[in-house]
Design a protein around this motif. Structure first.
Motif, short mmCIF file in Angstrom:
data_model
loop_
_atom_site.label_atom_id
_atom_site.label_comp_id
_atom_site.label_asym_id
_atom_site.label_seq_id
_atom_site.Cartn_x
_atom_site.Cartn_y
_atom_site.Cartn_z
N ALA A 329 -6.26 -1.43 -0.06
CA ALA A 329 -6.07 -0.23 -0.88
C ALA A 329 -4.58 0.06 -1.08
CB ALA A 329 -6.76 0.97 -0.23
N ILE A 330 -3.78 -0.12 -0.02
CA ILE A 330 -2.35 0.12 -0.13
C ILE A 330 -1.70 -0.93 -1.03
CG2 ILE A 330 -0.19 0.10 1.17
CD1 ILE A 330 -1.71 1.32 3.51
N GLY A 335 0.96 -2.50 -6.02
CA GLY A 335 1.08 -3.57 -7.00
C GLY A 335 0.51 -3.19 -8.35
N SER A 336 0.53 -4.14 -9.24
CA SER A 336 0.03 -3.90 -10.60
C SER A 336 -1.40 -4.39 -10.77
CB SER A 336 0.93 -4.61 -11.63
OG SER A 336 1.00 -6.01 -11.34
N GLU A 337 -1.89 -5.16 -9.79
CA GLU A 337 -3.25 -5.68 -9.89
C GLU A 337 -4.08 -5.18 -8.70
OE1 GLU A 337 -3.14 -9.88 -10.08
OE2 GLU A 337 -2.05 -9.96 -11.99
N ILE A 338 -5.39 -5.11 -8.95
CA ILE A 338 -6.31 -4.68 -7.90
C ILE A 338 -6.49 -5.82 -6.90
CG2 ILE A 338 -8.67 -3.95 -7.39
CD1 ILE A 338 -8.76 -2.63 -10.09
N LEU A 361 -7.20 8.04 -3.60
CA LEU A 361 -6.08 7.67 -2.73
C LEU A 361 -4.78 7.62 -3.52
CD1 LEU A 361 -7.78 4.77 -0.73
CD2 LEU A 361 -7.19 7.02 0.17
N SER A 362 -4.84 7.02 -4.69
CA SER A 362 -3.62 6.86 -5.50
C SER A 362 -3.09 8.19 -6.00
CB SER A 362 -3.92 5.94 -6.70
OG SER A 362 -4.32 4.66 -6.26
N GLU A 363 -3.98 9.15 -6.30
CA GLU A 363 -3.54 10.41 -6.88
C GLU A 363 -3.24 11.49 -5.84
OE1 GLU A 363 -6.46 11.68 -9.66
OE2 GLU A 363 -6.19 9.98 -11.03
N HIS A 364 -3.98 11.50 -4.72
CA HIS A 364 -3.89 12.64 -3.81
C HIS A 364 -3.47 12.29 -2.38
CE1 HIS A 364 -5.70 14.86 -7.04
NE2 HIS A 364 -6.80 14.14 -7.00
N VAL A 365 -3.34 11.01 -2.05
CA VAL A 365 -2.99 10.63 -0.67
C VAL A 365 -1.67 9.87 -0.64
CG1 VAL A 365 -3.69 9.36 1.37
CG2 VAL A 365 -5.40 10.59 0.03
N PHE A 366 -1.61 8.74 -1.31
CA PHE A 366 -0.42 7.88 -1.23
C PHE A 366 0.86 8.55 -1.73
CE2 PHE A 366 -3.46 4.03 -1.53
CZ PHE A 366 -3.68 4.12 -0.17
N SER A 370 5.48 7.80 2.33
CA SER A 370 6.56 6.92 1.89
C SER A 370 6.09 5.47 1.90
CB SER A 370 7.77 7.07 2.83
OG SER A 370 7.44 6.60 4.13
N ARG A 371 6.79 4.63 1.14
CA ARG A 371 6.42 3.22 1.10
C ARG A 371 6.55 2.59 2.48
NH1 ARG A 371 6.10 1.03 -4.06
NH2 ARG A 371 6.45 -1.06 -3.20
N GLU A 372 7.56 3.04 3.24
CA GLU A 372 7.75 2.49 4.58
C GLU A 372 6.58 2.85 5.49
OE1 GLU A 372 9.94 4.26 2.92
OE2 GLU A 372 11.43 2.72 2.41
N SER A 373 6.14 4.11 5.42
CA SER A 373 5.03 4.52 6.28
C SER A 373 3.74 3.83 5.87
CB SER A 373 4.86 6.04 6.24
OG SER A 373 4.50 6.47 4.93
N LEU A 374 3.54 3.63 4.57
CA LEU A 374 2.34 2.93 4.11
C LEU A 374 2.36 1.48 4.57
CD1 LEU A 374 1.81 4.26 0.47
CD2 LEU A 374 0.44 4.74 2.50
#
Length: 581
Positions: A329-330, A335-338, A361-366, A370-374
């Motif tokens: 999911a992350i 990325g640009s592809e699923i 996830l994309s709209e309300h969580v991520f 931060s990218r580092e934490s993800l």
């Protein structure tokens, strides 16, 4: 009849009712309240009428202001209906010391010696089965003691502080989650002012749900709502979300159930050992399919596997609190592809999962991470889903451990031994077959050992036929009297000999064959038989983990070669340490 047999009346389900003051007048009042008012009494069988369920499987409890009704972490065996007053659900923040949890009472050295001296020479000796009123009197005394020793908080507002709370009003039900799934309470509930609650023993709750769709649907709705909110609050990925973002996640999260709640009825170890058995397990998510979000395991166990040759190889198992699909999911969000799923997830028995869609996830969580934490979360999750690093049952990563080889992991998963929290594991390379463990168990339990020193084997290790005090004790599902249940504080599965009617339901339900039915005797050695059928009266017996003994399990203490251990097979770190010692 033989001279060595004594005819007595066989124990019945309601010899020991749950409450001592539930008369016809109280039952009449309950039948005028929701949800009982809308129940169709004709839908209940004549042998199990609604009136008798209410009379024998419920009791009315009074709580002073601040009285603790249930405590977070305690195992639940009943549900509650608010009759009068209010109850306050505290979701977090209370100091455990304030909740008054009492330590388990252990027998001292002198009491243990007296018990051994007084132990009868014959196996399974019981006092003559007493009249039903004696059982009721014992139960009344027990209930009275529970009432007298209730803990309450005198200054509730000050104690609660910033704790998140929810208020329950008359007519609302709570506690059914823990009661039906045999799991610990997820919150503490206090009386808000003086309160009167109807406590429903889980056997009665189960029977009412079987025969009334309205109650079952109501409980299932509560199950979805309460499980969802509590689980999301406990998930680290979502714990830092702003309230409005969390509410949007709550609104779009889907609750799913896979498999069979009573999976033990169709479980067959020999069939599970076949290579094709894995494909018959309920598929939750399939390897190679596009990632469409994450799955949070609410309860039960799931198998994590991937394609290997023409079949499937088990990689790990997932239990309560663990996550599936987070790395993918992350990656899809970054990325640009699923991204496609790299593993399949299948239900082992019955599994509850919460599905959070990728768009949510994309709209309300991520956006709040931060990218580092993800990246760090993704890495930790990828490690935790392999056997390179071991993971404890509470979902926390342990230190790096020697690898649990795939055959051993598959052995535990296919036979669902990962369900065992206190399994008896014997190292056959060290075991000399001296039977000291068996004799120690017999000396502690009515001159009859509570386990059999045989069982399923993998290499030099054997899982003996002893109660494993499972994370999901399905033996409790069918017990009609509540004689088998969990200890509130420790989770040890125990049998109340007074209320066991010898129906064999628990023994037949145990998928591992770890409960035995035994003939019982009186003090003269005569076998007790049913006065109507002249057949011997049996009682269910099993390992109780020597819960009242200071030193713990006698079997483990008696082993002179350190060949026997009681272990949580779901704790791969602990297992890895023991295997590689």
């Amino acid at each position: 009849m033989s001279l060595l047999e004594v005819a007595v009346e066989r124990p019945q389900r309601w010899d020991a009712p749950f409450g001592n003051a539930m008369g016809d007048a109280e039952v009449d009042q309950l039948l005028e309240l929701d949800p009982f008012y809308e129940m169709d009494t004709s839908a209940f069988p004549s042998a199990l009428p609604l009136r008798e369920i209410l009379k024998n499987d419920t009791r009315i409890n009074y709580y002073p202001s601040g009285g603790i009704i249930v405590r977070e972490g305690d195992y639940g065996n009943s549900a509650f209906l608010v009759l009068r007053g209010r109850a306050q659900v505290v979701l977090s923040g209370l100091d455990p010391e304030l909740l008054g949890r009492q330590p388990n009472q252990k027998q001292g050295f002198l009491k243990s010696l007296v018990r051994m001296w007084r132990s009868p020479k014959l196996p399974e000796v019981r006092q003559a089965i007493r009249a039903r009123q004696d059982f009721v009197d014992d139960n009344i005394e027990e209930v009275a003691d529970l009432t007298q020793t209730r803990v309450f908080l005198q200054d509730v507002p000050r104690v609660l502080g910033d704790s998140r709370t929810v208020t329950l009003k008359p007519g609302e039900i709570f506690g059914e989650l823990a009661a039906l799934t045999r799991t610990p309470r997820t919150a503490t509930v206090l009386a808000e002012g003086e309160a009167w609650l109807l406590e429903i023993r889980w056997q009665g709750l189960r029977d009412m749900m079987r025969h009334t769709d309205s109650l079952r649907q109501h409980v299932e709705q509560l199950y979805r709502q309460n499980s969802l909110r509590v689980h999301l609050r406990e998930t680290p990925l979502l714990s830092q979300l702003p309230p409005d973002a969390l509410e949007k996640v709550v609104a779009d999260t889907v609750f799913e159930s896979h498999g069979n709640f009573e999976w033990h009825a169709t479980f067959d170890v020999s069939r599970q050992m076949r290579p094709e058995a894995i494909v018959t397990e309920p598929l939750i998510a399939e390897e190679g399919s596009p990632c469409d979000g994450i799955l949070l395991v609410r309860s039960g166990f799931a198998r994590l596997s991937h394609h290997f040759g023409s079949g499937h190889r088990t990689v790990a198992y997932l239990g309560k609190g663990q996550v599936f699909g987070l790395s993918e999911a992350i990656q899809s969000a970054m990325g640009s592809e699923i991204t496609s799923l790299t593993h399949s997830m299948r239900a082992l028995g019955y599994v509850d999962v919460l599905r959070i869609p990728q768009q949510v996830l994309s709209e309300h969580v991520f956006p709040y991470c931060s990218r580092e934490s993800l990246a760090e979360v993704a890495m930790k999750h990828a490690v935790s889903c392999t056997t390179e690093h071991c993971q404890s049952r509470d979902g926390q990563l342990g230190d790096e451990q020697p690898r649990i080889d795939t055959p051993l992991l598959e052995f535990l998963v296919e036979r669902r031994l990962i369900n065992g929290q206190q399994a008896m594991v014997i190292d056959l390379d060290r075991c000399t077959r001296c039977d000291d463990c068996v004799r120690a168990c017999a000396a502690t339990h009515d001159n009859n050992p509570r386990f059999v020193r045989q069982g399923q084997r993998h290499g030099p290790f054997m899982i003996a036929q002893a109660c494993m005090h499972c994370a999901d004790p399905v033996c409790m599902i069918g017990c009609p009297t509540g004689a088998i249940g969990r200890d509130i504080a420790t989770g040890i599965v125990r049998i109340n000999d007074l209320t066991c009617i010898g129906c064999s339901t628990c023994a037949n339900s145990c998928p591992y064959g770890n409960i035995n039915m035994v003939e019982v005797r009186d003090t003269s050695g005569a076998i007790l038989v049913d006065q109507n059928t002249q057949q011997p009266i049996h009682k269910a017996t099993k390992c109780d983990l020597c819960a009242d003994q200071v030193g713990g399990p006698a079997c483990q203490r008696a082993c002179p070669h350190d060949a026997l251990v009681r272990m949580d097979l779901g704790n791969l770190a602990q297992l890895s340490d023991w295997v590689s010692r």
